[in-house]
Scaffold this motif. Sequence first.
Motif, PDB file in Angstrom:
ATOM      1  N   CYS A   9       0.825  -1.193   0.000  1.00 15.83           N
ATOM      2  CA  CYS A   9       0.000   0.000   0.000  1.00 15.83           C
ATOM      3  C   CYS A   9       0.867   1.254   0.000  1.00 15.83           C
ATOM      4  N   ALA A  11       0.677   5.105   1.255  1.00 13.76           N
ATOM      5  CA  ALA A  11      -0.062   6.085   2.056  1.00 13.76           C
ATOM      6  C   ALA A  11       0.419   7.474   1.690  1.00 13.76           C
ATOM      7  N   HIS A 127      -6.733  -1.775   6.919  1.00 12.52           N
ATOM      8  CA  HIS A 127      -5.495  -1.013   6.747  1.00 12.52           C
ATOM      9  C   HIS A 127      -5.765   0.352   6.106  1.00 12.52           C
ATOM     10  N   GLU A 128      -6.487   0.369   5.001  1.00 14.90           N
ATOM     11  CA  GLU A 128      -6.692   1.650   4.295  1.00 14.90           C
ATOM     12  C   GLU A 128      -7.555   2.600   5.120  1.00 14.90           C
ATOM     13  N   HIS A 131      -5.495   4.427   7.554  1.00 14.30           N
ATOM     14  CA  HIS A 131      -4.909   5.643   6.967  1.00 14.30           C
ATOM     15  C   HIS A 131      -5.937   6.767   6.931  1.00 14.30           C
ATOM     16  N   HIS A 137       1.934   4.179   8.387  1.00 16.36           N
ATOM     17  CA  HIS A 137       2.441   2.815   8.374  1.00 16.36           C
ATOM     18  C   HIS A 137       3.260   2.565   9.632  1.00 16.36           C
ATOM     19  N   TYR A 195       3.383  -3.236   7.455  1.00 18.26           N
ATOM     20  CA  TYR A 195       3.575  -3.990   6.214  1.00 18.26           C
ATOM     21  C   TYR A 195       4.040  -5.405   6.559  1.00 18.26           C
TER      22      TYR A 195
HETATM   23 ZN   LIG Z   1      -0.824   1.594   3.886  1.00 22.88          ZN
END
Ligand SMILES: [Zn+2]
Length: 228
Positions: A9, A11, A127-128, A131, A137, A195
């Motif tokens: 991902c 960010a 996860h998203e 953010h 992260h 991650y």
């Molecule tokens: Zn991310």
Amino acid sequence: MAENARHYCIAIAHQPTELQTRAALVEEFKWTVGTQVNVQFVGGEESLQERVRAVAEEWVGPDMANVGLQFGGAGRGDVRVAFLEGDGSWSYIGTVAQQIDVDQPTMNYGWLTPDSPDDELRRVVLHEFGHALGLIHEHQNPNQPIQWNRDAVIADLSGPPNNWGPQTIENNIFARYDPATLESTPVDPDSIMMYPIPASWTTDGFSVGLNRELSSTDTDFIKKAYPW
Ligand SMILES: [Zn+2]
């Protein structure tokens, strides 16, 4: 599935037009406690949208963050969620989304489809939306920095499926946040915001598997960040 696990991902804590990409003032990008954040989908099948909504809402509510996620409605969307295949998974951090042109998404799921298994969908959506609530992260947590094997990381991420350029790798892996700009905890290897890190990416054998759920630290942390 194995391929998706190697997809990382991005960010984004800056506006696309800005060259300065290190100033991730996460405190600055937190929503006001109690805010109702309007979320609109830009494309995606209804069944998929519904699954994303259900998982995203795990972050908020009486036992979690004191922020509302209001899906649909007439608003233009503070957060706009797209499913652009091949564009990877990414999100702007917190209120940075409000600085983005209204015809642009602020979050993308590049590999989720109505057929995606639940565990994969949960992992990516939790996860998203982390953010979107302002979380960075976890591997960029300035406490107890990770000892990167830079050459190995660059070699892996320069190639498929990520194909990242040097600046993207710098910003998303090696850059650390200024502790003064963050609320943070000691590094939490179980965080949904971590991650997956193969041992080959570090010089001291540190590694992280594929985290699929909110850790207890994630839960405690978001409650403190957005108290009731
Ligand atoms: Zn991310």
